[in-house]
Scaffold this motif. Structure first.
Motif: not given
Length: 151
Positions: A119-126
Protein backbone atom coordinates in the motif's frame (compact mmCIF):
# COMPACT_ATOMS: atom_id res chain seq x y z
CA UNK A 1 2.72 1.77 -29.88
CA UNK A 2 5.48 -0.82 -29.47
CA UNK A 3 7.38 -1.05 -26.22
CA UNK A 4 11.05 -0.15 -25.94
CA UNK A 5 13.60 -2.34 -24.18
CA UNK A 6 15.83 -0.43 -21.80
CA UNK A 7 19.41 -1.70 -21.77
CA UNK A 8 22.05 -0.42 -19.45
CA UNK A 9 25.71 -1.24 -19.84
CA UNK A 10 27.76 1.65 -18.53
CA UNK A 11 25.41 4.56 -19.13
CA UNK A 12 21.64 4.64 -19.54
CA UNK A 13 20.51 6.18 -22.85
CA UNK A 14 16.99 7.57 -22.99
CA UNK A 15 17.32 9.48 -26.26
CA UNK A 16 15.22 6.98 -28.26
CA UNK A 17 12.19 7.24 -25.99
CA UNK A 18 9.34 9.61 -26.69
CA UNK A 19 7.95 11.88 -23.99
CA UNK A 20 5.23 9.53 -22.76
CA UNK A 21 7.68 6.66 -22.51
CA UNK A 22 10.03 8.91 -20.52
CA UNK A 23 7.19 9.57 -18.10
CA UNK A 24 6.45 5.86 -17.75
CA UNK A 25 10.15 5.21 -17.16
CA UNK A 26 10.12 7.82 -14.39
CA UNK A 27 7.00 6.27 -12.83
CA UNK A 28 8.47 2.79 -13.08
CA UNK A 29 11.70 3.99 -11.49
CA UNK A 30 9.72 5.59 -8.66
CA UNK A 31 7.92 2.28 -8.08
CA UNK A 32 11.15 0.27 -8.11
CA UNK A 33 12.78 2.74 -5.70
CA UNK A 34 9.79 2.42 -3.34
CA UNK A 35 9.99 -1.39 -3.42
CA UNK A 36 13.75 -1.31 -2.78
CA UNK A 37 13.26 1.06 0.16
CA UNK A 38 10.61 -1.25 1.63
CA UNK A 39 12.92 -4.25 1.27
CA UNK A 40 15.86 -2.38 2.82
CA UNK A 41 13.64 -1.74 5.87
CA UNK A 42 12.89 -5.52 6.03
CA UNK A 43 9.17 -5.05 5.43
CA UNK A 44 6.87 -7.52 3.71
CA UNK A 45 4.19 -7.01 1.06
CA UNK A 46 1.75 -5.51 3.58
CA UNK A 47 4.23 -2.99 5.05
CA UNK A 48 4.58 -5.09 8.19
CA UNK A 49 7.71 -6.96 9.27
CA UNK A 50 9.01 -9.47 6.76
CA UNK A 51 9.01 -13.18 7.51
CA UNK A 52 11.84 -14.14 9.84
CA UNK A 53 14.84 -16.01 8.49
CA UNK A 54 15.32 -19.66 9.30
CA UNK A 55 17.31 -20.20 12.46
CA UNK A 56 20.43 -21.59 10.78
CA UNK A 57 20.49 -18.94 8.06
CA UNK A 58 19.96 -16.16 10.62
CA UNK A 59 22.95 -17.40 12.63
CA UNK A 60 25.13 -17.72 9.52
CA UNK A 61 24.12 -14.30 8.17
CA UNK A 62 24.78 -12.67 11.55
CA UNK A 63 28.25 -14.24 11.69
CA UNK A 64 28.94 -12.74 8.27
CA UNK A 65 28.10 -9.32 9.70
CA UNK A 66 24.91 -8.80 7.65
CA UNK A 67 22.32 -8.84 10.44
CA UNK A 68 19.48 -11.32 10.82
CA UNK A 69 16.67 -9.54 8.97
CA UNK A 70 15.14 -10.57 5.63
CA UNK A 71 16.18 -7.58 3.50
CA UNK A 72 17.50 -9.45 0.41
CA UNK A 73 20.85 -7.69 0.56
CA UNK A 74 23.42 -10.33 1.49
CA UNK A 75 25.64 -9.52 -1.49
CA UNK A 76 23.56 -6.66 -2.91
CA UNK A 77 23.48 -8.12 -6.43
CA UNK A 78 19.81 -9.10 -6.41
CA UNK A 79 18.40 -5.65 -5.67
CA UNK A 80 21.08 -3.84 -7.67
CA UNK A 81 19.97 -5.82 -10.72
CA UNK A 82 16.23 -5.17 -10.12
CA UNK A 83 15.48 -2.30 -12.53
CA UNK A 84 12.96 -1.06 -15.08
CA UNK A 85 13.61 -3.14 -18.19
CA UNK A 86 10.69 -2.55 -20.60
CA UNK A 87 8.78 0.69 -21.19
CA UNK A 88 5.75 1.50 -23.35
CA UNK A 89 3.29 4.39 -23.27
CA UNK A 90 1.08 2.77 -20.65
CA UNK A 91 3.28 0.18 -18.94
CA UNK A 92 6.67 -0.10 -17.28
CA UNK A 93 8.05 -3.52 -16.33
CA UNK A 94 10.83 -4.15 -13.88
CA UNK A 95 12.76 -7.39 -13.78
CA UNK A 96 16.16 -8.94 -13.28
CA UNK A 97 18.49 -9.51 -16.20
CA UNK A 98 20.80 -12.32 -15.14
CA UNK A 99 19.60 -15.89 -14.86
CA UNK A 100 21.29 -16.36 -11.49
CA UNK A 101 19.42 -13.40 -10.01
CA UNK A 102 16.12 -14.52 -11.56
CA UNK A 103 16.52 -17.90 -9.83
CA UNK A 104 17.34 -16.22 -6.50
CA UNK A 105 14.35 -13.90 -6.92
CA UNK A 106 12.05 -16.82 -7.74
CA UNK A 107 13.17 -18.71 -4.61
CA UNK A 108 12.69 -15.63 -2.42
CA UNK A 109 9.31 -14.96 -4.05
CA UNK A 110 8.19 -18.46 -3.04
CA UNK A 111 9.14 -17.76 0.58
CA UNK A 112 7.44 -14.38 0.70
CA UNK A 113 6.21 -12.10 -2.08
CA UNK A 114 8.64 -9.22 -2.51
CA UNK A 115 8.19 -8.12 -6.15
CA UNK A 116 4.79 -6.61 -5.39
CA UNK A 117 3.56 -3.14 -4.52
CA UNK A 118 2.56 -2.68 -0.91
CA UNK A 119 0.00 0.00 0.00
CA UNK A 120 2.81 2.48 0.76
CA UNK A 121 4.52 1.64 -2.54
CA UNK A 122 1.30 2.30 -4.46
CA UNK A 123 0.89 5.61 -2.65
CA UNK A 124 4.45 6.59 -3.61
CA UNK A 125 3.77 5.85 -7.29
CA UNK A 126 0.47 7.75 -7.20
CA UNK A 127 2.26 10.71 -5.62
CA UNK A 128 4.96 10.63 -8.32
CA UNK A 129 2.24 10.55 -11.01
CA UNK A 130 0.43 13.44 -9.35
CA UNK A 131 3.60 15.53 -9.35
CA UNK A 132 4.20 14.65 -12.99
CA UNK A 133 0.68 15.71 -13.96
CA UNK A 134 1.02 18.96 -11.99
CA UNK A 135 4.19 19.74 -13.93
CA UNK A 136 2.42 19.02 -17.24
CA UNK A 137 -0.72 21.04 -16.48
CA UNK A 138 0.45 24.48 -17.74
CA UNK A 139 1.84 23.00 -20.94
CA UNK A 140 -1.36 21.07 -21.66
CA UNK A 141 -3.51 24.18 -21.26
CA UNK A 142 -1.33 26.10 -23.75
CA UNK A 143 -1.44 23.27 -26.29
CA UNK A 144 -5.21 23.08 -26.09
CA UNK A 145 -5.58 26.86 -26.49
CA UNK A 146 -3.31 26.84 -29.52
CA UNK A 147 -5.21 23.95 -31.12
CA UNK A 148 -2.50 21.32 -30.64
CA UNK A 149 -2.99 17.57 -30.51
CA UNK A 150 -6.01 16.47 -28.51
CA UNK A 151 -7.18 12.99 -27.70
Amino acid sequence: MPSVRVYQKKQLRLDLLNFRQRQMYALGSAGVAAVKARLAAAQGPTDSAAKPLTKRYAIWKTRQGKGNRRNLTFTGDLLRNFQVRTVSENRAKASLSTRKDRIKAWANQKREAWMVFSPKNMAAVVEAARKMLEAMKPRLAVERALGGKQR
